[in-house]
Enzyme design. Structure first.
Site, PDB file in Angstrom:
ATOM      1  N   ASP A   1      30.951 -61.335  21.268  1.00  0.00           N
ATOM      2  CA  ASP A   1      29.785 -60.713  21.884  1.00  0.00           C
ATOM      3  C   ASP A   1      29.982 -59.233  22.166  1.00  0.00           C
ATOM      4  O   ASP A   1      31.074 -58.796  22.509  1.00  0.00           O
ATOM      5  CB  ASP A   1      29.449 -61.435  23.194  1.00  0.00           C
ATOM      6  CG  ASP A   1      28.827 -62.791  22.926  1.00  0.00           C
ATOM      7  OD1 ASP A   1      27.776 -62.817  22.261  1.00  0.00           O
ATOM      8  OD2 ASP A   1      29.400 -63.810  23.348  1.00  0.00           O
TER       9      ASP A   1
ATOM     10  N   GLU B   1      18.405 -71.339  23.368  1.00  0.00           N
ATOM     11  CA  GLU B   1      19.866 -71.287  23.343  1.00  0.00           C
ATOM     12  C   GLU B   1      20.341 -70.816  24.713  1.00  0.00           C
ATOM     13  O   GLU B   1      19.997 -69.716  25.149  1.00  0.00           O
ATOM     14  CB  GLU B   1      20.365 -70.340  22.241  1.00  0.00           C
ATOM     15  CG  GLU B   1      20.192 -70.921  20.852  1.00  0.00           C
ATOM     16  CD  GLU B   1      20.788 -70.053  19.739  1.00  0.00           C
ATOM     17  OE1 GLU B   1      20.749 -70.500  18.581  1.00  0.00           O
ATOM     18  OE2 GLU B   1      21.271 -68.941  20.017  1.00  0.00           O
TER      19      GLU B   1
END
Lengths: 400, 271
Positions: free
Chosen positions: B60, B49
């Site tokens: 995040d 990824e």
């Protein structure tokens, strides 16, 4: 517009704008919120409780004041001020926080979070949280913490925890990022009171509905005082909640022009501004599609404005739609022009406006002289200027 | 069959679990990423990824936020991320590469422009954190027409209805976010994850990779025992952050961690 205005659609779209663009963990939360909002906005008991709070706690209705001296000085249209600065806590923000906090209570949430720029929304949130006995955490960019320290102190007095956000540009957008991160982590017990008409559906519609009391009152007051509708509405636009609150009840009145005034900072041509509708492009941020300040790669650009409350790279999706359809216009006003508006209203009418609202004053100084003396402008005086004394004094080289 | 589907099918045949590292493209420097990708393949990973840096990464935690900031300081972008993937592909035709990021850079490029560029870069899958299926159809269809999988997230609070929807629209694999929160946060509760996986598996035949909170070989093994794959991100990026001036040292530590995770995961299939 011939058809009756009925936006957004059931998935929160205003044409191509709005919608729900959030990470999967927040989907159940926005669905739960939307269900509660749909239910209680039609619940007579909820409405009655909210109306009572708005009357006895907030102090509504706020006056519609004819600024006669200033109107004569400018020599054109008659200027009326919708006095949201006289609300409890000093701005229009409390109309929305009263509504959302009552909703939070109905939903059984025990913890409130909010983002704030100028601190007006943070104060309005801390205020209602104190009154309802709810835990309250407010996220604020560290740049804004420094330039709005009075409001930070007010929030702390009200029992809120203020978290200074150090990431990114350290202003309103970063406070929103951090509030979203908190919400995703504490989604079970936490209600996120967004302060403007942005965010994922239902926020843009819900905040608008809570703020539309401004326009409903103004419409009725204008008819009572002058026997007719206004010719123009003027309000500043950061996220755009005070503007949509004034505009929305007039959208079907085709004769009423609408001007949402963006913050041009040092000037739109310098790139140092906060005017996405004037010089931005459509994109997706903070849960909705709207006009944004972003570069060719889709990264969000830092914004600049003397007023912390307008220092935001996006704008409510409904404003994006009203711009594209031409129903509203979105001029912009520089920092320096806003300061002229600030001084003009203060000296001519004895009312000290917030720097945010001063953008609307400054635009009115351009607009009013182009109109006839029998025409009417309503400006949303969205907040009072007390919070800006330090910024003003510093700007003008005065030590307090 | 897509490269992702083939990868998961081959793993399933041997009872092995996918090890899926996440790194942010261009962190700490754009010259570092391709070599890092090859080194991770050497360490035994199955899918990579590749994080596309974004100015406002709301899903995040601080570790990946800072990785984004470092990459953006080097003018990293969606386009340059695909350049990196393309360069990697010149010498690796096997390992699937999934772009993981936020929607606005894709909007800026236009959906069709993005889909075409992703095809040219031989990207295998796209995971867009803030693009739920209700809004994803246009982008999804363009990618699908070019043989690119669209990976969707599932969360601890996802309903049966939601899981069914992801099964319909998703392809390649589903990514189960094992805890409520941002990347790099908190501690896993393996019983909760196991219960949720049982619920998810009732509604989908897609492989399910599990991420958020995987820190070391032990957590990788625990999670690997529950799902079809394990995603590890913040733990790797912490190594990069600890040795910003010595990317080679960071690479060695990342390889060591991934090798340990690989061994731990393979010990499951040996049981």
């Amino acid at each position: 517009m011939t058809e009756k205005y009925n936006m957004p659609d059931e998935r929160g779209h205003f044409g191509p704008y709005g919608g729900i663009f959030v990470a999967e963990t927040l989907i159940p939360a926005v669905q739960e919120l939307n269900a509660a909002y749909q239910r209680y906005m039609h619940d007579p008991e909820f409405i009655a409780e909210m109306d009572a709070d708005l009357q006895h706690y907030v102090g509504r209705p706020s006056p519609l004041y004819h600024a006669e001296r200033w109107s004569n000085e400018l020599g054109g249209a008659q200027i009326y001020l919708k006095r949201e600065d006289l609300n409890h806590t000093g701005s229009h923000k409390i109309n929305n926080t009263v509504g959302q906090a009552l909703l939070a209570k109905r939903m059984g949430k025990t913890r409130i979070i909010a983002e704030t720029g100028a601190g007006q929304h943070g104060v309005a949130t801390a205020t209602v949280a104190a009154r309802l006995g709810l835990e309250c955490v407010v996220y604020m960019g560290s740049v804004d913490v420094a330039r709005q320290s009075l409001n930070v102190y007010r929030m702390k007095l009200l029992g809120a925890t203020v978290i200074a956000v150090e990431s990114g540009s350290k202003t309103l957008k970063d406070a929103l990022n951090e509030a979203l991160r908190d919400w995703v982590t504490n989604v079970d017990n936490t209600f996120y009171i967004i302060g403007t008409v942005a965010g994922p559906h239902p926020y843009p519609a819900m905040v608008r509905d809570f703020q539309a009391i401004i326009g409903r009152e103004a419409r009725q007051q204008c008819l009572e005082q002058t026997g007719r509708l206004p010719d123009a509405l003027v309000a500043c636009v950061g996220g755009g909640s005070n503007a949509i609150g004034l505009f929305h009840p007039f959208i079907n009145d085709a004769s009423v022009k609408m001007y949402g005034v963006e913050a041009a900072g040092d000037g739109v041509e310098t790139g140092r501004h906060s005017a996405p509708l004037s010089a931005g492009r459509p994109g997706v941020l903070h849960g909705n599609r709207t006009y944004l300040m972003s570069d060719d790669d889709g990264e969000i650009i830092e914004t600049h404005s003397i007023s912390a409350g307008l220092d935001y790279p996006g704008v409510g999706p409904e404003h994006a739609w009203l711009k594209d359809t031409g129903r509203a216009q979105y001029p912009n006003i520089t920092d320096n022009e806003a300061l002229e508006g600030f001084h003009a209203l203060t000296l001519m009418e004895g009312i000290i406006p917030a720097l945010e609202s001063s953008h609307a004053m400054a635009y009115t100084m351009k607009l009013a002289p182009t109109m006839r003396k029998d025409q009417i402008i309503i400006i949303n005086l969205s907040g009072r200027g007390d919070k800006d004394m330090q910024t003003m004094a510093k700007r003008e080289g005065i030590e307090l | 069959m897509s490269r992702l589907a083939a990868t998961f099918e081959a793993l399933a045949k041997t009872g092995r679990k996918a090890l899926i590292p996440f790194i942010t493209a261009g962190d700490p420097h754009p010259n570092f990423t391709v070599a890092m990708m090859h080194a991770m393949v050497e360490a035994g990973v199955d899918v990579i990824e590749l994080g596309v840096p974004f100015s406002d990464p709301v899903a995040d935690g601080p570790v990946i936020q800072r990785a984004s900031e470092r990459a953006l300081a080097h003018k990293m972008s969606l386009k340059r991320t695909m350049d990196i993937a393309s360069e990697f592909r010149q010498t690796n035709q096997q390992t699937p590469v999934v772009l993981m990021g936020y929607l606005n850079p894709i909007e800026a490029m236009s959906y069709e422009g993005f889909a075409n560029a992703a095809q040219r870069a031989d990207i295998d899958g796209v995971l867009t954190v803030d693009l739920p299926p209700e809004e994803a159809k246009e982008c999804c269809d363009l990618l699908k027409a070019r043989g690119i999988d669209t990976i969707f997230l599932l969360a601890p609070n996802s309903s049966d209805e939601r899981i069914k929807k992801m099964d319909e629209v998703g392809s390649g694999y589903l990514y189960y976010v094992s805890l409520k929160g941002v990347t790099g946060a908190g501690h896993l509760n393996s019983v909760d994850v196991e219960n949720k996986l049982q619920q998810i598996k009732q509604h989908t035949r897609l492989p399910v990779a599990i991420g958020f909170g995987v820190k070391d070989a032990e957590t990788a093994k625990t999670i690997g025992n529950i799902g079809d794959g394990v995603v590890v991100g913040s733990a790797l990026i912490s190594k990069i952050e600890a040795h910003l001036d010595q990317p080679e040292l960071a690479k060695n530590e990342i390889v060591a961690l991934l090798t340990a995770m690989r061994l731990a995961l393979d010990s499951l299939s040996a049981l």
